[in-house]
Design a protein around this motif. Structure first.
Motif, PDB file in Angstrom:
ATOM      1  N   GLN A  38       0.834  -1.203   0.000  1.00 54.62           N
ATOM      2  CA  GLN A  38       0.000   0.000   0.000  1.00 54.62           C
ATOM      3  C   GLN A  38       0.871   1.256   0.000  1.00 54.62           C
ATOM      4  OE1 GLN A  38      -2.554  -0.520   3.410  1.00 54.62           O
ATOM      5  NE2 GLN A  38      -3.548  -2.336   2.531  1.00 54.62           N
ATOM      6  N   ALA A  39       1.948   1.245   0.801  1.00 55.11           N
ATOM      7  CA  ALA A  39       2.833   2.417   0.861  1.00 55.11           C
ATOM      8  C   ALA A  39       3.498   2.658  -0.485  1.00 55.11           C
ATOM      9  CB  ALA A  39       3.874   2.221   1.954  1.00 55.11           C
ATOM     10  N   LEU A  40       3.964   1.598  -1.139  1.00 51.97           N
ATOM     11  CA  LEU A  40       4.672   1.762  -2.410  1.00 51.97           C
ATOM     12  C   LEU A  40       3.711   2.162  -3.526  1.00 51.97           C
ATOM     13  CD1 LEU A  40       7.256  -1.159  -2.283  1.00 51.97           C
ATOM     14  CD2 LEU A  40       7.589   1.254  -1.742  1.00 51.97           C
ATOM     15  N   ALA A  41       2.528   1.559  -3.543  1.00 56.67           N
ATOM     16  CA  ALA A  41       1.547   1.952  -4.551  1.00 56.67           C
ATOM     17  C   ALA A  41       1.162   3.415  -4.364  1.00 56.67           C
ATOM     18  CB  ALA A  41       0.321   1.050  -4.475  1.00 56.67           C
ATOM     19  N   GLY A  42       0.998   3.823  -3.122  1.00 55.44           N
ATOM     20  CA  GLY A  42       0.634   5.209  -2.849  1.00 55.44           C
ATOM     21  C   GLY A  42       1.716   6.198  -3.225  1.00 55.44           C
ATOM     22  N   ALA A  43       2.975   5.746  -3.225  1.00 52.80           N
ATOM     23  CA  ALA A  43       4.091   6.619  -3.581  1.00 52.80           C
ATOM     24  C   ALA A  43       4.327   6.672  -5.084  1.00 52.80           C
ATOM     25  CB  ALA A  43       5.367   6.149  -2.881  1.00 52.80           C
ATOM     26  N   GLY A  44       3.551   5.919  -5.854  1.00 54.00           N
ATOM     27  CA  GLY A  44       3.667   5.982  -7.308  1.00 54.00           C
ATOM     28  C   GLY A  44       4.524   4.913  -7.940  1.00 54.00           C
ATOM     29  N   TYR A  45       4.894   3.885  -7.180  1.00 49.86           N
ATOM     30  CA  TYR A  45       5.662   2.787  -7.764  1.00 49.86           C
ATOM     31  C   TYR A  45       4.734   1.889  -8.584  1.00 49.86           C
ATOM     32  CZ  TYR A  45       9.623   4.048  -4.842  1.00 49.86           C
ATOM     33  OH  TYR A  45      10.682   4.724  -4.268  1.00 49.86           O
ATOM     34  N   GLU A  46       5.342   1.235  -9.572  1.00 46.70           N
ATOM     35  CA  GLU A  46       4.584   0.332 -10.440  1.00 46.70           C
ATOM     36  C   GLU A  46       4.845  -1.135 -10.139  1.00 46.70           C
ATOM     37  OE1 GLU A  46       4.611   2.453 -14.663  1.00 46.70           O
ATOM     38  OE2 GLU A  46       6.462   2.783 -13.540  1.00 46.70           O
ATOM     39  N   GLY A  47       5.867  -1.394  -9.330  1.00 45.92           N
ATOM     40  CA  GLY A  47       6.203  -2.772  -9.025  1.00 45.92           C
ATOM     41  C   GLY A  47       6.917  -2.895  -7.702  1.00 45.92           C
ATOM     42  N   ILE A  48       7.129  -4.150  -7.304  1.00 47.61           N
ATOM     43  CA  ILE A  48       7.819  -4.460  -6.057  1.00 47.61           C
ATOM     44  C   ILE A  48       8.645  -5.719  -6.270  1.00 47.61           C
ATOM     45  CG2 ILE A  48       5.845  -5.799  -5.185  1.00 47.61           C
ATOM     46  CD1 ILE A  48       6.622  -4.856  -2.344  1.00 47.61           C
ATOM     47  N   ASP A  49       9.815  -5.758  -5.672  1.00 49.73           N
ATOM     48  CA  ASP A  49      10.622  -6.966  -5.628  1.00 49.73           C
ATOM     49  C   ASP A  49      10.025  -7.907  -4.586  1.00 49.73           C
ATOM     50  OD1 ASP A  49      13.592  -8.001  -6.347  1.00 49.73           O
ATOM     51  OD2 ASP A  49      13.170  -8.418  -4.227  1.00 49.73           O
ATOM     52  N   SER A  50      10.237  -9.199  -4.763  1.00 52.65           N
ATOM     53  CA  SER A  50       9.588 -10.166  -3.873  1.00 52.65           C
ATOM     54  C   SER A  50      10.093 -10.113  -2.445  1.00 52.65           C
ATOM     55  CB  SER A  50       9.794 -11.583  -4.404  1.00 52.65           C
ATOM     56  OG  SER A  50      11.149 -11.970  -4.294  1.00 52.65           O
ATOM     57  N   GLY A  51      11.350  -9.646  -2.232  1.00 50.04           N
ATOM     58  CA  GLY A  51      11.932  -9.821  -0.917  1.00 50.04           C
ATOM     59  C   GLY A  51      12.152 -11.302  -0.667  1.00 50.04           C
ATOM     60  N   PRO A  52      12.333 -11.708   0.599  1.00 53.17           N
ATOM     61  CA  PRO A  52      12.513 -13.137   0.873  1.00 53.17           C
ATOM     62  C   PRO A  52      11.302 -13.919   0.365  1.00 53.17           C
ATOM     63  CG  PRO A  52      12.103 -11.905   2.906  1.00 53.17           C
ATOM     64  CD  PRO A  52      12.338 -10.894   1.832  1.00 53.17           C
ATOM     65  N   ILE A  53      11.569 -15.009  -0.332  1.00 55.37           N
ATOM     66  CA  ILE A  53      10.485 -15.755  -0.960  1.00 55.37           C
ATOM     67  C   ILE A  53       9.462 -16.182   0.090  1.00 55.37           C
ATOM     68  CG2 ILE A  53       9.896 -17.819  -2.272  1.00 55.37           C
ATOM     69  CD1 ILE A  53      11.370 -15.671  -3.875  1.00 55.37           C
ATOM     70  N   GLY A  54       8.217 -15.812  -0.142  1.00 59.00           N
ATOM     71  CA  GLY A  54       7.138 -16.089   0.791  1.00 59.00           C
ATOM     72  C   GLY A  54       6.662 -14.872   1.556  1.00 59.00           C
ATOM     73  N   TYR A  55       7.482 -13.825   1.628  1.00 63.22           N
ATOM     74  CA  TYR A  55       7.089 -12.622   2.370  1.00 63.22           C
ATOM     75  C   TYR A  55       5.811 -12.017   1.800  1.00 63.22           C
ATOM     76  CZ  TYR A  55       7.041  -7.700   3.709  1.00 63.22           C
ATOM     77  OH  TYR A  55       6.638  -6.452   4.137  1.00 63.22           O
ATOM     78  N   LEU A  56       5.715 -11.912   0.479  1.00 63.41           N
ATOM     79  CA  LEU A  56       4.508 -11.373  -0.159  1.00 63.41           C
ATOM     80  C   LEU A  56       3.443 -12.435  -0.373  1.00 63.41           C
ATOM     81  CD1 LEU A  56       6.071  -9.024  -2.880  1.00 63.41           C
ATOM     82  CD2 LEU A  56       5.056  -8.351  -0.695  1.00 63.41           C
ATOM     83  N   GLY A  57       3.740 -13.656   0.053  1.00 68.75           N
ATOM     84  CA  GLY A  57       2.822 -14.757  -0.169  1.00 68.75           C
ATOM     85  C   GLY A  57       3.257 -15.594  -1.356  1.00 68.75           C
TER      86      GLY A  57
END
Length: 299
Positions: free
Chosen positions: A32-51
């Motif tokens: 939510q924070a990154l989308a609100g800041a205008g980003y278009e994507g996100i790196d996964s981080g440690p596998i499983g963190y984002l589900g």
């Protein structure tokens, strides 16, 4: 026409391992924070963190973010350890395959990396010798095998040079590129602190750059960390990777060069920090400011 999309990553919030429990910022709050800041994507981080599976797809679809890629490290310098790590690579590829559909050129990029060198991790920055000449062929052959496994799954990987590993310095990168056909994830901060010039490197390796991580670096903090005898992790905690514009990176030059070489793909802003060193509010504000700085430069 080249197209660039800008993402951010959990490392900017101190999320490195699933064992860091609870994480400094949960996945829903982060997207939510990154989308609100205008980003278009996100790196996964440690596998499983984002589900994984549908959880990952639903979380990203709900935020409007795409999955830019994710970190997968393997011990390329040790045949047995490398083989033991391959199931983790396959599991990561399963996660990337479950991400929401992306436009052409913006599928998740498996970010291949080396698990590291204890000696270089303790003394990051290019002063500790790396692989001997005779060790490079076997090391590179394993990188190539991992690359081919990703391609067999329909995903194009990029290898991430990194402080504290066997592919740390510009010379290390050159050798890896000579011995493999893997694309490069060029990380401006890691290259800067390893004695390289990111603008020069972008031009020299333009034909191999398939993914870009933009982070700033502060060589004064690196020098102080080395003088104090602390390792790469503590360097990150001390702010060795500064907010964009507060270190020594020629950010306008990097953006201008990406345009000059016709780069098309993901640019991932990162500001590696450790859990607890900065407040969640500071991290969110930093990443919003970092996105704004790139927008001002036309990205």
């Amino acid at each position: 026409m080249p197209v660039v999309k800008v993402a951010n990553a959990p490392v900017s919030f101190g999320v490195f391992e699933l064992s860091d429990a609870p994480p400094p910022l949960g996945p829903d709050a982060m997207v939510q924070a990154l989308a609100g800041a205008g980003y278009e994507g996100i790196d996964s981080g440690p596998i499983g963190y984002l589900g994984t599976g549908s959880e990952l797809a639903d979380r990203l679809a709900g935020s409007g973010l795409l999955l830019a890629g994710g970190w997968v490290d393997l011990r390329y310098g040790d045949a047995e350890a490398y083989a033991r790590g391959l199931p983790a690579l396959e599991a990561a590829l399963d996660v990337f395959a479950a991400a929401p559909p992306a436009p052409d050129g913006f599928a998740p990029r498996p970010t291949l990396a080396c698990s590291g060198s204890a000696e270089r991790f303790a003394r990051p920055g290019g002063s500790v010798p790396g692989l001997a000449a005779g060790e490079w062929p076997a090391y590179a052959a394993r990188v190539q095998e991992a690359t081919d496994r990703c391609r067999e799954r329909g995903l194009e990987p990029a290898f991430h040079h990194h402080l504290g590993t066997y592919v740390e310095t510009p010379d290390d990168v050159e050798r890896l590129l000579e011995l493999t056909d893997v694309q490069l994830c060029l990380d401006t901060g890691h290259l800067l602190l390893a004695g390289g010039d990111p603008v020069t490197a972008l031009r020299a390796w333009a034909g191999r750059v398939g993914h870009v991580h933009i982070k700033d670096g502060d060589t004064k903090i690196l020098a102080a960390a080395l003088a104090d005898g602390v390792d790469l992790r503590e360097l990150m905690g001390r702010g060795g990777f500064a907010p964009l514009g507060e270190g020594e990176l020629d950010l306008p030059g990097v953006v201008r060069t990406l345009d000059e070489i016709g780069y098309s793909g993901w640019v991932v802003i990162e500001q590696d920090t450790l859990p607890g060193r900065r407040t969640v509010e500071q991290n969110i504000a930093d990443q919003a400011a970092n996105r704004h700085k790139l927008k001002e430069l036309g990205l």
